[in-house]
Write an enzyme that holds these catalytic residues in place. Structure first.
Site, PDB file in Angstrom:
ATOM      1  N   ARG A  94       4.153  -1.119  -8.053  1.00  9.51           N
ATOM      2  CA  ARG A  94       5.254  -1.615  -8.888  1.00  9.51           C
ATOM      3  C   ARG A  94       6.421  -0.634  -8.967  1.00  9.51           C
ATOM      4  O   ARG A  94       7.500  -1.014  -9.424  1.00  9.51           O
ATOM      5  CB  ARG A  94       4.742  -1.925 -10.294  1.00  9.51           C
ATOM      6  CG  ARG A  94       3.802  -3.142 -10.339  1.00  9.51           C
ATOM      7  CD  ARG A  94       3.385  -3.454 -11.770  1.00  9.51           C
ATOM      8  NE  ARG A  94       2.752  -4.759 -11.873  1.00  9.51           N
ATOM      9  CZ  ARG A  94       1.429  -4.956 -11.922  1.00  9.51           C
ATOM     10  NH1 ARG A  94       0.600  -3.933 -11.854  1.00  9.51           N
ATOM     11  NH2 ARG A  94       0.947  -6.182 -12.034  1.00  9.51           N
ATOM     12  N   ASP A 128      -6.220   3.409 -12.541  1.00  8.79           N
ATOM     13  CA  ASP A 128      -6.629   2.238 -13.320  1.00  8.79           C
ATOM     14  C   ASP A 128      -7.988   2.549 -13.944  1.00  8.79           C
ATOM     15  O   ASP A 128      -8.997   1.919 -13.607  1.00  8.79           O
ATOM     16  CB  ASP A 128      -6.703   1.013 -12.403  1.00  8.79           C
ATOM     17  CG  ASP A 128      -5.370   0.738 -11.739  1.00  8.79           C
ATOM     18  OD1 ASP A 128      -4.537   0.068 -12.350  1.00  8.79           O
ATOM     19  OD2 ASP A 128      -5.145   1.232 -10.610  1.00  8.79           O
ATOM     20  N   VAL A 188      -3.239   9.616  -7.304  1.00  8.38           N
ATOM     21  CA  VAL A 188      -2.282  10.283  -6.409  1.00  8.38           C
ATOM     22  C   VAL A 188      -0.891  10.089  -7.008  1.00  8.38           C
ATOM     23  O   VAL A 188      -0.536   8.977  -7.432  1.00  8.38           O
ATOM     24  CB  VAL A 188      -2.356   9.694  -4.987  1.00  8.38           C
ATOM     25  CG1 VAL A 188      -1.318  10.329  -4.076  1.00  8.38           C
ATOM     26  CG2 VAL A 188      -3.758   9.891  -4.414  1.00  8.38           C
ATOM     27  N   HIS A 194      -3.578   4.240  -2.391  1.00  5.71           N
ATOM     28  CA  HIS A 194      -4.539   3.346  -1.736  1.00  5.71           C
ATOM     29  C   HIS A 194      -5.170   4.040  -0.524  1.00  5.71           C
ATOM     30  O   HIS A 194      -6.381   3.955  -0.303  1.00  5.71           O
ATOM     31  CB  HIS A 194      -3.845   2.073  -1.231  1.00  5.71           C
ATOM     32  CG  HIS A 194      -3.236   1.222  -2.304  1.00  5.71           C
ATOM     33  ND1 HIS A 194      -1.886   1.058  -2.433  1.00  5.71           N
ATOM     34  CD2 HIS A 194      -3.807   0.459  -3.273  1.00  5.71           C
ATOM     35  CE1 HIS A 194      -1.629   0.233  -3.439  1.00  5.71           C
ATOM     36  NE2 HIS A 194      -2.779  -0.140  -3.968  1.00  5.71           N
ATOM     37  N   LEU A 237       0.810  -1.221   0.000  1.00  3.76           N
ATOM     38  CA  LEU A 237       0.000   0.000   0.000  1.00  3.76           C
ATOM     39  C   LEU A 237       0.843   1.271   0.000  1.00  3.76           C
ATOM     40  O   LEU A 237       1.895   1.338   0.612  1.00  3.76           O
ATOM     41  CB  LEU A 237      -0.931  -0.006   1.224  1.00  3.76           C
ATOM     42  CG  LEU A 237      -1.885  -1.203   1.281  1.00  3.76           C
ATOM     43  CD1 LEU A 237      -2.766  -1.117   2.523  1.00  3.76           C
ATOM     44  CD2 LEU A 237      -2.755  -1.303   0.034  1.00  3.76           C
ATOM     45  N   HIS A 238       0.319   2.271  -0.705  1.00  4.91           N
ATOM     46  CA  HIS A 238       0.948   3.595  -0.768  1.00  4.91           C
ATOM     47  C   HIS A 238      -0.154   4.627  -0.577  1.00  4.91           C
ATOM     48  O   HIS A 238      -1.326   4.276  -0.328  1.00  4.91           O
ATOM     49  CB  HIS A 238       1.690   3.762  -2.099  1.00  4.91           C
ATOM     50  CG  HIS A 238       0.874   3.407  -3.304  1.00  4.91           C
ATOM     51  ND1 HIS A 238      -0.254   4.111  -3.673  1.00  4.91           N
ATOM     52  CD2 HIS A 238       0.991   2.394  -4.202  1.00  4.91           C
ATOM     53  CE1 HIS A 238      -0.762   3.574  -4.758  1.00  4.91           C
ATOM     54  NE2 HIS A 238      -0.045   2.516  -5.093  1.00  4.91           N
ATOM     55  N   GLY A 275      -9.466   3.749  -7.837  1.00  5.94           N
ATOM     56  CA  GLY A 275      -8.610   4.834  -8.311  1.00  5.94           C
ATOM     57  C   GLY A 275      -8.688   4.973  -9.820  1.00  5.94           C
ATOM     58  O   GLY A 275      -8.725   3.975 -10.543  1.00  5.94           O
ATOM     59  N   MET A 276      -8.658   6.215 -10.283  1.00  2.00           N
ATOM     60  CA  MET A 276      -8.666   6.451 -11.731  1.00  2.00           C
ATOM     61  C   MET A 276      -7.285   6.218 -12.343  1.00  2.00           C
ATOM     62  O   MET A 276      -7.142   6.284 -13.560  1.00  2.00           O
ATOM     63  CB  MET A 276      -9.183   7.855 -12.044  1.00  2.00           C
ATOM     64  CG  MET A 276     -10.672   8.014 -11.779  1.00  2.00           C
ATOM     65  SD  MET A 276     -11.685   6.739 -12.579  1.00  2.00           S
ATOM     66  CE  MET A 276     -11.770   7.384 -14.242  1.00  2.00           C
TER      67      MET A 276
HETATM   68  P1  AMP Z   1      -4.066  -2.182  -6.676  1.00  2.00           P
HETATM   69  O1  AMP Z   1      -3.577  -2.529  -5.319  1.00  2.00           O
HETATM   70  O2  AMP Z   1      -2.989  -1.698  -7.596  1.00  2.00           O
HETATM   71  O3  AMP Z   1      -4.945  -3.245  -7.280  1.00  2.00           O
HETATM   72  O4  AMP Z   1      -5.008  -0.914  -6.480  1.00  2.00           O
HETATM   73  C1  AMP Z   1      -6.088  -0.950  -5.599  1.00  2.00           C
HETATM   74  C2  AMP Z   1      -6.911   0.297  -5.780  1.00  2.00           C
HETATM   75  O5  AMP Z   1      -6.095   1.444  -5.525  1.00  2.00           O
HETATM   76  C3  AMP Z   1      -7.438   0.464  -7.214  1.00  2.00           C
HETATM   77  O6  AMP Z   1      -8.742   1.028  -7.178  1.00  2.00           O
HETATM   78  C4  AMP Z   1      -6.439   1.407  -7.821  1.00  2.00           C
HETATM   79  O7  AMP Z   1      -6.956   2.147  -8.904  1.00  2.00           O
HETATM   80  C5  AMP Z   1      -6.158   2.304  -6.637  1.00  2.00           C
HETATM   81  N1  AMP Z   1      -4.882   2.992  -6.841  1.00  2.00           N
HETATM   82  C6  AMP Z   1      -3.679   2.439  -7.146  1.00  2.00           C
HETATM   83  N2  AMP Z   1      -2.751   3.398  -7.324  1.00  2.00           N
HETATM   84  C7  AMP Z   1      -3.380   4.582  -7.139  1.00  2.00           C
HETATM   85  C8  AMP Z   1      -2.957   5.951  -7.196  1.00  2.00           C
HETATM   86  N3  AMP Z   1      -1.715   6.298  -7.495  1.00  2.00           N
HETATM   87  N4  AMP Z   1      -3.892   6.910  -6.953  1.00  2.00           N
HETATM   88  C9  AMP Z   1      -5.169   6.578  -6.661  1.00  2.00           C
HETATM   89  N5  AMP Z   1      -5.628   5.307  -6.593  1.00  2.00           N
HETATM   90  C10 AMP Z   1      -4.750   4.333  -6.827  1.00  2.00           C
END
Ligand code: AMP
Length: 287
Positions: A187, A150, A176, A37, A33-34, A147-148
């Protein structure tokens, strides 16, 4: 914060909130997580009585040659930061818990899954839709936060929610970014120092395309050229795709309408990064 590792524990944790008629916000993640998230968690906290997150690296959304084994896993830290952000319940299932022997169901969302990452990662969005639908059934959220960063994933899930009349409100959340513009991603930590220095060119290219769009440019080739041009100075960058697509159908267009998405995937060595920018005429922009 309650940590539920089984479906039974999750149901037990959510039972009091359900019987009291509380609203539930849900933030599905793959962990590592960052702040991107955590922005979803904060948004959920602000709009709901109870916030649930999930941390699950979903094997079904990775192709056989993709980075499932290299995907970062930082569970102890994830639980700490979720707790710190005020998350109430986190669901951390194993693959066997979500996909027991004999699991045979796949959710395929046609249309918005077909292009961009869908074309490059066969089966990816079916894996995403399947796990998100199952998580929705288990958590039964009032609202779910995506998150947008994705954006295509958001529009695929949005299509599924509409098609199946799922009783959940999707809340899209802004990308973000790091101070240098690079979209936060689990990643990013796998980039070499040299590639990390080059990677902000993606965001610079998207930003200059956005400025060109605001100045009236509508030709997809020119908007795409702003991104490929910015990446031309990056010896480590290998473009997977850069494309303008319609919203919400995610269909490639030669001319951007008043609302379109410019999306790209770029490889730096073994790390594939995605990013995008929404192109909206000011009057067409939503808050
Ligand atoms: P993931 O863990 O990559 O599957 O992401 C989980 C959720 O966090 C998804 O809805 C992503 O779109 C969102 N997310 C990932 N990176 C970001 C970011 N930089 N800004 C906003 N939302 C994010």
């Amino acid at each position: 914060m309650f940590v539920a590792r089984t479906i039974g524990a999750l149901q037990a944790a959510l039972a009091p909130a359900r019987s009291a008629g509380r609203t539930v916000g849900f933030c599905p993640t793959m962990g590592a997580l960052h702040d991107g998230h955590l922005s979803l968690v904060r948004r959920s906290r602000a709009g709901n009585d109870v916030t649930v997150a999930s941390v699950f690296v979903n094997p079904r959304q990775f192709g056989p040659t993709e980075d499932l084994d290299r995907y970062p896993r930082t569970e102890a830290r994830d639980l700490e930061v979720l707790d710190g952000a005020g998350c109430d319940v986190v669901f951390v299932p194993t693959a066997a818990e979500l996909y027991p022997d004999g699991f045979a169901t796949t959710v395929t969302v046609e249309g918005p899954s077909e292009h961009l990452c869908g074309a490059r990662r066969p089966g990816h969005f079916a894996g995403v839709a399947t796990v998100v639908l199952k998580l929705f059934v288990l958590v039964r959220p009032t609202r779910a936060y995506f998150g947008m960063k994705d954006a295509q994933q958001y529009f695929v899930i949005d299509r599924m929610v509409r098609d199946l009349c799922l009783p959940v409100e999707l809340v899209p959340c802004q990308t973000v970014r790091e101070a240098d513009g690079l979209a936060m991603s689990s990643r990013n930590g796998n980039l070499t120092a040299d590639h990390r220095r080059q990677a902000p060119a993606i965001a610079r290219g998207l930003q200059s395309a956005r400025e060109a769009f605001a100045a009236g440019e509508r030709a997809a080739d020119t908007l795409v050229g702003a991104v490929t041009g910015a990446l031309a100075d990056c010896p480590g960058a290998e473009v997977d795709y850069v494309q303008v697509v319609s919203v919400p159908a995610m269909r490639p267009v030669a001319v951007a309408g008043d609302r379109a998405l410019l999306a790209c995937a770029v490889r730096f060595g073994a790390v594939r990064l995605i990013d995008n920018v929404m192109l909206e005429r000011e009057e067409a922009a939503c808050s």
